[in-house]
Design an enzyme around this catalytic site. Structure first.
Site, short mmCIF file in Angstrom:
data_model
loop_
_atom_site.label_atom_id
_atom_site.label_comp_id
_atom_site.label_asym_id
_atom_site.label_seq_id
_atom_site.Cartn_x
_atom_site.Cartn_y
_atom_site.Cartn_z
N ASP A 1 0.88 -1.17 0.00
CA ASP A 1 0.00 0.00 0.00
C ASP A 1 0.91 1.22 0.00
OD1 ASP A 1 -2.31 1.62 0.21
OD2 ASP A 1 -2.01 1.77 2.38
N GLU B 1 -1.31 -1.55 -4.84
CA GLU B 1 -2.53 -0.79 -5.08
C GLU B 1 -2.25 0.35 -6.06
OE1 GLU B 1 -5.62 1.69 -2.39
OE2 GLU B 1 -5.10 -0.32 -1.67
N ASP C 1 -2.42 0.85 7.38
CA ASP C 1 -1.65 0.74 6.13
C ASP C 1 -1.19 -0.69 5.89
OD1 ASP C 1 -1.55 3.61 5.24
OD2 ASP C 1 -0.65 3.82 7.23
#
Length: 173
Positions: A7, A66, A138
């Site tokens: 992420d 992502e 996160d």
């Protein structure tokens, strides 16, 4: 198969490593790489070095990251894109394949709803990996990205989506 989920973020880059054993997913590790305040180049270097260390420690075979969403603030979007680019470079320099997923795809794969809230993603990650406690936000997003990759193979890119469209976070005709 070990999968590294990422992420990306300029201040905090989450990472999560899982192992897919048949249909079962096992938690390996997760955490956050925190970039120091200061020059952009130094911050990006900390992301590259942090992910290199994670890759050398856990030896994943595949990576899922992502994709960047467009933010209201163009400067923030650009900075996030640079952090994401640094993360991809760190992975590519270690000769790992990279699969990319939108936040919508990750949430759909993990929660079943592409518009799920962060807390819902954290809760499902905790359940799917049988974690004792809640992962940091996160790190949970990174683990969710890895789970999405494990569940979808190579994501929607490998599935026939002709005649379908995304609506409310779901693939529909």
């Amino acid at each position: 198969m070990k999968i590294l989920g990422i992420d990306p973020g300029l201040r905090i880059t989450g990472f999560g490593v899982i192992e897919a054993v048949g249909q079962r997913l096992e938690y390996v590790a997760s955490g956050c790489i925190r970039s120091p305040d200061g020059e952009l180049a130094v911050r990006l270097k900390s992301i590259v070095e942090g992910l290199r260390e994670v890759i050398e420690t856990y030896r994943p075979e595949q990576t899922a990251i992502e994709q960047v969403f467009v933010n209201v603030n163009p400067k923030s979007t650009l900075l996030l894109g640079q952090a994401r680019g640094a993360a991809i470079c760190a992975v590519i320099l270690q000769d790992l394949p990279v699969a990319e997923y939108t936040a919508l795809q990750v949430k759909q794969a993990v929660v079943g709803n592409g518009h799920a809230h962060k807390e819902q993603v954290q809760d499902m990650v905790k359940r799917l990996l049988a974690l004792q406690g809640d992962p940091q936000a996160d790190a949970a997003d990174a683990l969710a990205c890895a789970i999405c990759h494990a569940h979808g193979g190579q994501g929607l890119g490998k599935l026939s989506t002709a005649g379908f469209k995304m609506k409310n976070g779901r693939l529909v005709r």
